[in-house]
Scaffold this active site. Structure first.
Site, PDB file in Angstrom:
ATOM      1  N   GLU A 123      20.904   8.439 -49.247  1.00  0.00           N
ATOM      2  CA  GLU A 123      21.910   8.352 -50.319  1.00  0.00           C
ATOM      3  C   GLU A 123      21.807   6.956 -50.960  1.00  0.00           C
ATOM      4  O   GLU A 123      21.541   5.970 -50.265  1.00  0.00           O
ATOM      5  CB  GLU A 123      23.303   8.517 -49.687  1.00  0.00           C
ATOM      6  CG  GLU A 123      24.477   8.292 -50.621  1.00  0.00           C
ATOM      7  CD  GLU A 123      25.810   8.164 -49.852  1.00  0.00           C
ATOM      8  OE1 GLU A 123      25.866   7.466 -48.822  1.00  0.00           O
ATOM      9  OE2 GLU A 123      26.791   8.781 -50.314  1.00  0.00           O
ATOM     10  N   LYS A 144      27.842  14.336 -55.577  1.00  0.00           N
ATOM     11  CA  LYS A 144      28.652  14.331 -54.350  1.00  0.00           C
ATOM     12  C   LYS A 144      30.095  14.784 -54.583  1.00  0.00           C
ATOM     13  O   LYS A 144      30.779  14.267 -55.476  1.00  0.00           O
ATOM     14  CB  LYS A 144      28.628  12.923 -53.747  1.00  0.00           C
ATOM     15  CG  LYS A 144      29.279  12.793 -52.383  1.00  0.00           C
ATOM     16  CD  LYS A 144      29.018  11.389 -51.837  1.00  0.00           C
ATOM     17  CE  LYS A 144      29.634  11.134 -50.495  1.00  0.00           C
ATOM     18  NZ  LYS A 144      29.317   9.763 -50.006  1.00  0.00           N
ATOM     19  N   GLU A 179      34.027   4.343 -53.055  1.00  0.00           N
ATOM     20  CA  GLU A 179      33.411   5.506 -53.710  1.00  0.00           C
ATOM     21  C   GLU A 179      34.376   6.189 -54.672  1.00  0.00           C
ATOM     22  O   GLU A 179      33.971   6.715 -55.701  1.00  0.00           O
ATOM     23  CB  GLU A 179      32.891   6.484 -52.658  1.00  0.00           C
ATOM     24  CG  GLU A 179      31.712   5.931 -51.894  1.00  0.00           C
ATOM     25  CD  GLU A 179      30.937   6.988 -51.155  1.00  0.00           C
ATOM     26  OE1 GLU A 179      30.544   7.989 -51.770  1.00  0.00           O
ATOM     27  OE2 GLU A 179      30.716   6.799 -49.942  1.00  0.00           O
ATOM     28  N   CYS A 184      25.920  12.438 -47.617  1.00  0.00           N
ATOM     29  CA  CYS A 184      26.692  11.653 -46.663  1.00  0.00           C
ATOM     30  C   CYS A 184      27.963  12.324 -46.149  1.00  0.00           C
ATOM     31  O   CYS A 184      27.909  13.202 -45.312  1.00  0.00           O
ATOM     32  CB  CYS A 184      26.986  10.271 -47.229  1.00  0.00           C
ATOM     33  SG  CYS A 184      27.506   9.163 -45.899  1.00  0.00           S
ATOM     34  N   ASN A 211      24.877   6.735 -45.963  1.00  0.00           N
ATOM     35  CA  ASN A 211      25.097   5.312 -45.659  1.00  0.00           C
ATOM     36  C   ASN A 211      26.391   5.294 -44.866  1.00  0.00           C
ATOM     37  O   ASN A 211      27.470   5.460 -45.437  1.00  0.00           O
ATOM     38  CB  ASN A 211      25.347   4.489 -46.929  1.00  0.00           C
ATOM     39  CG  ASN A 211      24.114   4.247 -47.772  1.00  0.00           C
ATOM     40  OD1 ASN A 211      23.470   3.218 -47.673  1.00  0.00           O
ATOM     41  ND2 ASN A 211      23.804   5.203 -48.638  1.00  0.00           N
TER      42      ASN A 211
HETATM   43  N1  CDT Z   1      28.670   7.137 -47.784  1.00  0.00           N
HETATM   44  C1  CDT Z   1      29.564   7.839 -47.072  1.00  0.00           C
HETATM   45  O1  CDT Z   1      30.016   8.890 -47.490  1.00  0.00           O
HETATM   46  N2  CDT Z   1      29.953   7.290 -45.903  1.00  0.00           N
HETATM   47  C2  CDT Z   1      30.986   7.873 -45.104  1.00  0.00           C
HETATM   48  C3  CDT Z   1      31.781   6.792 -44.471  1.00  0.00           C
HETATM   49  C4  CDT Z   1      33.133   7.282 -44.151  1.00  0.00           C
HETATM   50  S1  CDT Z   1      34.235   6.006 -43.687  1.00  0.00           S
HETATM   51  C5  CDT Z   1      35.060   5.643 -45.155  1.00  0.00           C
HETATM   52  C6  CDT Z   1      30.465   8.811 -44.026  1.00  0.00           C
HETATM   53  O2  CDT Z   1      31.056   9.894 -43.875  1.00  0.00           O
HETATM   54  O3  CDT Z   1      29.534   8.494 -43.310  1.00  0.00           O
END
Ligand code: CDT
Length: 311
Positions: free
Chosen positions: A49, A126, A145, A171, A196
């Site tokens: 991502e 997304k 985000e 993600c 990420n």
């Molecule tokens: N990039 C992304 O969606 N990361 C989320 C972090 C969640 S914590 C705010 C994940 O689900 O891995």
């Protein structure tokens, strides 16, 4: 060798991309991993991502600055074209995540599937955006985000390329069963995704080992329950002091991890994915047409949360 349908599937995990790293240097790293994936017999490679820059939603900056520094107004651009050229040269398809800026300046967290002919054959924006849009001044870093991206407007679709039906997501989507089921109901065979995941949860005190454990559980449970292969690629390691988990993985429709990275750096893993294995699960225990009871699932589309109607 049996006569099963199969695809050579690779995941190219990306180590840290620092603020000072140029797009061109990241693209060079990605192309190098495409060559390695090909040398291992891969037909398709999965990148992370927001692969082209550091994970910028951790920084409190204006939308305009983010657009200027981190978003792609065209795909391919001069800087990303080497990926498309390498796809053609190597006969290798790929999945890539990046920040998309539309002509009318809307921002999406986007992924594409590119064919071995170098054509974009699928796009996803997304849908499950984690984090917040306000400035959390006491947090060690931000997860913005909800500030930088709109909720995706393309749905969970599937794309036929290289004689395989691909689904894709990004993600946080990987943690939601609806993501996979909607694609599986369209006949998805392989679900590809990039992520990420910060090692520190800014919202509550979650031990770091759980960050990796819940990531893998999500891939494994959803691969099995939908009879699909899942290939997940991390951007990971410490980006300017901000650590993110690795553990990129390829999971079979049995729910078993067949390949997993061991580093938090650029690393390619691969397998030959037997597509008939997934078909077996979808014909028997998860024969949707035979066994699903959607008349009892209505709340799934009527409510967002406990007792909460869709706003
Ligand atoms: N990039 C992304 O969606 N990361 C989320 C972090 C969640 S914590 C705010 C994940 O689900 O891995």
């Amino acid at each position: 060798m049996n006569n099963h349908r199969s695809i050579g599937l690779a995941v190219a995990q990306l180590g840290a991309v620092h603020l000072a790293d140029s797009r061109a240097s990241v693209v060079r790293r990605l192309v190098e991993m495409m060559r390695e994936a090909k040398s291992r017999g891969a037909d398709f490679v999965v990148f992370p991502e927001l692969a082209l820059t550091t994970f910028f939603p951790r920084y409190w900056i204006t939308e305009e600055e983010a657009h200027e520094r981190y978003f792609e107004a065209t795909m391919p651009s001069e800087e990303t074209r080497p990926l498309f050229d390498a796809a053609r040269e190597l006969g290798l398809g790929f999945y890539l995540g990046y920040a998309e800026l539309t002509e009318d300046k809307r921002g999406f967290n986007t992924s594409i599937i590119v064919s071995p002919q170098g054509e974009i054959v699928g796009k996803y924006r997304k849908i499950h955006l984690p984090g917040h849009s306000d400035h959390k001044v006491d947090a060690p870093f931000q997860h913005l985000e909800k500030k930088f991206f709109e909720v995706g407007d393309l749905g969970f679709r599937v794309f036929d390329t290289q004689s395989v039906r691909f689904g894709m997501c990004l993600c946080n989507d990987r943690r939601w069963p609806e993501t996979y089921r909607v694609m599986a109901l369209q006949g998805a065979e392989v679900v590809v995704l990039g992520y990420n995941t910060p090692s520190v949860n800014i919202h509550w005190n979650e031990p770091v080992h759980l960050r990796t454990s819940t990531h893998l559980i999500s891939l494994q449970a959803n691969a099995y329950q939908n009879g699909v292969w899942v290939a997940a690629s991390a951007k990971c390691g410490s980006e300017d002091g901000h650590h993110m988990i690795g553990s990129s993985a390829i999971v079979a429709p049995t729910g078993e991890i067949v390949a997993r990275t061991v580093t938090e750096e650029d690393e390619v893993i691969s397998t030959r994915a037997d597509l008939d294995l997934g078909a077996m699960f979808r014909e028997h225990v998860f024969n949707f047409a035979k066994h699903r009871r959607p008349e009892h699932y209505k709340l799934i589309t009527e409510r967002t949360g406990v007792g909460a109607p869709i706003a």
